[in-house]
Design an enzyme around this catalytic site. Sequence first.
Site, PDB file in Angstrom:
ATOM      1  N   HIS A 153       1.491  18.604 -26.531  1.00 53.47           N
ATOM      2  CA  HIS A 153       1.329  17.164 -26.323  1.00 53.47           C
ATOM      3  C   HIS A 153       0.120  16.544 -27.020  1.00 53.47           C
ATOM      4  CE1 HIS A 153       4.675  17.552 -23.610  1.00 53.47           C
ATOM      5  NE2 HIS A 153       4.629  16.280 -23.281  1.00 53.47           N
ATOM      6  N   ASN A 164       1.141  20.224 -20.740  1.00 52.51           N
ATOM      7  CA  ASN A 164       0.801  19.458 -21.942  1.00 52.51           C
ATOM      8  C   ASN A 164       0.967  20.268 -23.228  1.00 52.51           C
ATOM      9  OD1 ASN A 164       0.129  17.291 -20.315  1.00 52.51           O
ATOM     10  ND2 ASN A 164      -2.017  17.904 -20.163  1.00 52.51           N
ATOM     11  N   HIS A 203       0.939  13.394 -29.139  1.00 57.69           N
ATOM     12  CA  HIS A 203       0.367  12.059 -28.959  1.00 57.69           C
ATOM     13  C   HIS A 203      -0.229  11.529 -30.255  1.00 57.69           C
ATOM     14  CE1 HIS A 203       0.136  12.950 -24.394  1.00 57.69           C
ATOM     15  NE2 HIS A 203       1.278  12.395 -24.724  1.00 57.69           N
ATOM     16  N   HIS A 245       9.463  10.613 -28.017  1.00 62.71           N
ATOM     17  CA  HIS A 245       8.444  11.484 -27.430  1.00 62.71           C
ATOM     18  C   HIS A 245       8.834  12.969 -27.533  1.00 62.71           C
ATOM     19  CE1 HIS A 245       5.388  13.031 -24.766  1.00 62.71           C
ATOM     20  NE2 HIS A 245       6.323  13.548 -23.981  1.00 62.71           N
ATOM     21  N   GLU A 258      -3.550  17.739 -11.302  1.00 56.45           N
ATOM     22  CA  GLU A 258      -3.976  18.209 -12.629  1.00 56.45           C
ATOM     23  C   GLU A 258      -5.475  18.504 -12.716  1.00 56.45           C
ATOM     24  OE1 GLU A 258      -1.796  16.451 -15.902  1.00 56.45           O
ATOM     25  OE2 GLU A 258      -3.386  17.009 -17.297  1.00 56.45           O
ATOM     26  N   GLU A 299      11.430  19.298 -23.874  1.00 54.08           N
ATOM     27  CA  GLU A 299      10.664  19.578 -22.648  1.00 54.08           C
ATOM     28  C   GLU A 299      11.273  20.767 -21.894  1.00 54.08           C
ATOM     29  OE1 GLU A 299       7.853  17.898 -22.203  1.00 54.08           O
ATOM     30  OE2 GLU A 299       8.113  15.845 -22.963  1.00 54.08           O
ATOM     31  N   ARG A 359      -1.858  22.536 -14.041  1.00 52.41           N
ATOM     32  CA  ARG A 359      -0.832  21.537 -14.387  1.00 52.41           C
ATOM     33  C   ARG A 359      -0.956  21.125 -15.861  1.00 52.41           C
ATOM     34  NH1 ARG A 359       1.568  16.371 -10.859  1.00 52.41           N
ATOM     35  NH2 ARG A 359       2.967  15.673 -12.505  1.00 52.41           N
ATOM     36  N   LYS A 367       8.641  23.261 -13.021  1.00 54.31           N
ATOM     37  CA  LYS A 367       7.715  22.141 -12.824  1.00 54.31           C
ATOM     38  C   LYS A 367       7.270  22.084 -11.372  1.00 54.31           C
ATOM     39  CE  LYS A 367       6.273  17.580 -13.885  1.00 54.31           C
ATOM     40  NZ  LYS A 367       6.417  16.356 -14.662  1.00 54.31           N
ATOM     41  N   LYS A 380       3.830  11.669 -10.944  1.00 54.35           N
ATOM     42  CA  LYS A 380       3.011  10.817 -11.820  1.00 54.35           C
ATOM     43  C   LYS A 380       3.786   9.537 -12.086  1.00 54.35           C
ATOM     44  CE  LYS A 380       0.168  14.031 -14.538  1.00 54.35           C
ATOM     45  NZ  LYS A 380      -0.133  14.473 -15.919  1.00 54.35           N
ATOM     46  N   ARG A 403       0.811  -1.234   0.000  1.00 54.61           N
ATOM     47  CA  ARG A 403       0.000   0.000   0.000  1.00 54.61           C
ATOM     48  C   ARG A 403       0.837   1.274   0.000  1.00 54.61           C
ATOM     49  NH1 ARG A 403      -2.872  -3.177   3.570  1.00 54.61           N
ATOM     50  NH2 ARG A 403      -4.660  -4.149   2.543  1.00 54.61           N
TER      51      ARG A 403
HETATM   52  N1  LIG Z   1       5.853  10.630 -14.989  1.00 51.23           N
HETATM   53  C1  LIG Z   1       5.861  11.699 -15.755  1.00 51.23           C
HETATM   54  O1  LIG Z   1       5.459  12.781 -15.339  1.00 51.23           O
HETATM   55  C2  LIG Z   1       6.412  11.582 -17.128  1.00 51.23           C
HETATM   56  C3  LIG Z   1       6.679  12.744 -17.861  1.00 51.23           C
HETATM   57  C4  LIG Z   1       7.255  12.602 -19.123  1.00 51.23           C
HETATM   58  C5  LIG Z   1       7.539  11.340 -19.627  1.00 51.23           C
HETATM   59  N2  LIG Z   1       7.246  10.233 -18.884  1.00 51.23           N
HETATM   60  C6  LIG Z   1       7.568   8.893 -19.393  1.00 51.23           C
HETATM   61  O2  LIG Z   1       8.968   8.784 -19.514  1.00 51.23           O
HETATM   62  C7  LIG Z   1       9.265   7.776 -20.482  1.00 51.23           C
HETATM   63  C8  LIG Z   1      10.374   8.274 -21.373  1.00 51.23           C
HETATM   64  O3  LIG Z   1      11.501   8.548 -20.583  1.00 51.23           O
HETATM   65  P1  LIG Z   1      12.965   8.636 -21.220  1.00 51.23           P
HETATM   66  O4  LIG Z   1      12.930   9.501 -22.413  1.00 51.23           O
HETATM   67  O5  LIG Z   1      13.891   8.951 -20.127  1.00 51.23           O
HETATM   68  O6  LIG Z   1      13.173   7.161 -21.799  1.00 51.23           O
HETATM   69  P2  LIG Z   1      13.937   5.863 -21.277  1.00 51.23           P
HETATM   70  O7  LIG Z   1      13.807   5.671 -19.824  1.00 51.23           O
HETATM   71  O8  LIG Z   1      13.498   4.763 -22.163  1.00 51.23           O
HETATM   72  O9  LIG Z   1      15.454   6.224 -21.610  1.00 51.23           O
HETATM   73  C9  LIG Z   1      15.842   6.403 -22.947  1.00 51.23           C
HETATM   74  C10 LIG Z   1      17.042   5.504 -23.316  1.00 51.23           C
HETATM   75  O10 LIG Z   1      18.224   6.042 -22.732  1.00 51.23           O
HETATM   76  C11 LIG Z   1      18.901   5.033 -21.990  1.00 51.23           C
HETATM   77  N3  LIG Z   1      19.608   5.750 -20.934  1.00 51.23           N
HETATM   78  C12 LIG Z   1      19.077   6.264 -19.797  1.00 51.23           C
HETATM   79  N4  LIG Z   1      20.001   6.980 -19.143  1.00 51.23           N
HETATM   80  C13 LIG Z   1      21.141   6.915 -19.860  1.00 51.23           C
HETATM   81  C14 LIG Z   1      22.435   7.481 -19.735  1.00 51.23           C
HETATM   82  N5  LIG Z   1      22.727   8.297 -18.700  1.00 51.23           N
HETATM   83  N6  LIG Z   1      23.370   7.191 -20.660  1.00 51.23           N
HETATM   84  C15 LIG Z   1      23.061   6.399 -21.716  1.00 51.23           C
HETATM   85  N7  LIG Z   1      21.851   5.876 -21.925  1.00 51.23           N
HETATM   86  C16 LIG Z   1      20.901   6.128 -21.009  1.00 51.23           C
HETATM   87  C17 LIG Z   1      17.835   4.084 -21.572  1.00 51.23           C
HETATM   88  O11 LIG Z   1      18.353   2.812 -21.301  1.00 51.23           O
HETATM   89  C18 LIG Z   1      16.925   4.083 -22.793  1.00 51.23           C
HETATM   90  O12 LIG Z   1      17.439   3.218 -23.772  1.00 51.23           O
HETATM   91  C19 LIG Z   1       7.976   7.494 -21.217  1.00 51.23           C
HETATM   92  O13 LIG Z   1       7.474   6.250 -20.814  1.00 51.23           O
HETATM   93  C20 LIG Z   1       7.044   8.597 -20.750  1.00 51.23           C
HETATM   94  O14 LIG Z   1       5.688   8.194 -20.733  1.00 51.23           O
HETATM   95  C21 LIG Z   1       6.693  10.337 -17.657  1.00 51.23           C
HETATM   96 ZN   LIG Z   2       6.275  15.133 -22.567  1.00 49.61          ZN
END
Ligand SMILES: NC(=O)c1ccc[n+]([C@@H]2O[C@H](COP(=O)([O-])OP(=O)(O)OC[C@H]3O[C@@H](n4cnc5c(N)ncnc54)[C@H](O)[C@@H]3O)[C@@H](O)[C@H]2O)c1
Ligand SMILES: [Zn+2]
Length: 375
Positions: free
Chosen positions: A251, A248, A255, A269, A240, A188, A244, A230, A146, A124
């Site tokens: 976005h 987006n 999307h 993304h 949100e 971003e 918040r 942020k 999130k 939990r």
């Molecule tokens: N929670 C939120 O508020 C929020 C906001 C935006 C995005 N997201 C989510 O985040 C995800 C995307 O995140 P991301 O872009 O970090 O992708 P990711 O976590 O897939 O990382 C991208 C790539 O970089 C590699 N990597 C990570 N750190 C590294 C480093 N220091 N050196 C070399 N390689 C490295 C990873 O292994 C991966 O292959 C999506 O699923 C998206 O929905 C969430």
């Molecule tokens: Zn985004």
Amino acid sequence: MSSSTDIAVSLGERSYTVKVGSGLLDEAGQHMAPLLRQKRVIVVTDANVAGLHLARLDAALDRAGITHQAIVLPPGEHTKSFEHLQQLTGDLLDRGIERGTMLVALGGGVIGDLAGFAAAVLLRGIDFIQVPTTLLAQVDSSVGGKTAIDMPQGKNLVGAFHQPRLVLADVDVLQTLPRREVLAGYAEVAKYGLINDPAFFQWLEANGEAIANGDSAARRHAVATSCRAKAAIVAADEKEQGDRALLNLGHTFAHALETETGYGPDLLHGEAVAAGMALAFDLSVRLDLCPAADAARVRRHLRAVGLPAGLGDIKAPRGQHGWNTRGLLAHMSKDKKVRDGKVTFILARGIGKAFIAPGIDLALVEAVLQDAAVA
Ligand SMILES: NC(=O)c1ccc[n+]([C@@H]2O[C@H](COP(=O)([O-])OP(=O)(O)OC[C@H]3O[C@@H](n4cnc5c(N)ncnc54)[C@H](O)[C@@H]3O)[C@@H](O)[C@H]2O)c1
Ligand SMILES: [Zn+2]
């Protein structure tokens, strides 16, 4: 000890600090220790990050006398799935986690979202710490609470709000991040300037190249400014219900582009967000809300750092000659924010003047997409 910038995310008893700096990974143990109820953490990471940065985190935890184990997951968006959640939570239970065990998410947004969600639901709710290793995760996903996994029906559809206890954003770890991933995160960063900080956008116009090329001081300023922006938005509207949604910006378009490309490797993304922000400014111009010069400036800057800023800058989905604007519109009209063919967009009265605009007619959006296909 290295210097770092501390940013407070003020959420009452769920408040926490985002530390932005260089060398933070080597000090992780001392920063985490005061938050631990047991001198034990479990690190969740992916195979890429484990190979590059886990040894340094392990050594830092050793120096602070903190017992640690690591769970290494496969890299990639597919890891944000029910299957991996089941495996991860099972693995954590097998390791005998208790309410007082701290999880540490070491990785990009995929690891942060999955480990954060596991922390939200295990027993939990247990505490977790974010150690974001992509620019996107440092400026966006690690802050704000999130957490989610993807479903066959769509991205992020099963999740929870669960704030971390600490975020350690060490810009040094970005030195190993591929340039394309850096630029995706940069979209971003630029977003925060476009939302409500025109001076920051102007600073980015002068320093975007340095950030892309690995300049540590410029990256620290960019990450800290983004996290501050942020943090302010999240503190004012954690769940949100209102402002918040400004986060987006770009976005809804993004999307639709991502859905059309099947969330594949051809369009990251952040790349979709860059194009989407340029389109949101185009739409704002078309509605006579925003000077055309501002939209042109946005497009110019995104392209200058190497990001796409029009449909023509992105490869159309496999097997398609150009972008199917009808298809893109169809995705937008399925968006959960649609009512009677009208969609809520984040629009702008200029750079740094974004606002929430409900009731935008999709016919206007179609015209913008058609123009953007040739822009
Ligand atoms: N929670 C939120 O508020 C929020 C906001 C935006 C995005 N997201 C989510 O985040 C995800 C995307 O995140 P991301 O872009 O970090 O992708 P990711 O976590 O897939 O990382 C991208 C790539 O970089 C590699 N990597 C990570 N750190 C590294 C480093 N220091 N050196 C070399 N390689 C490295 C990873 O292994 C991966 O292959 C999506 O699923 C998206 O929905 C969430
Ligand atoms: Zn985004």
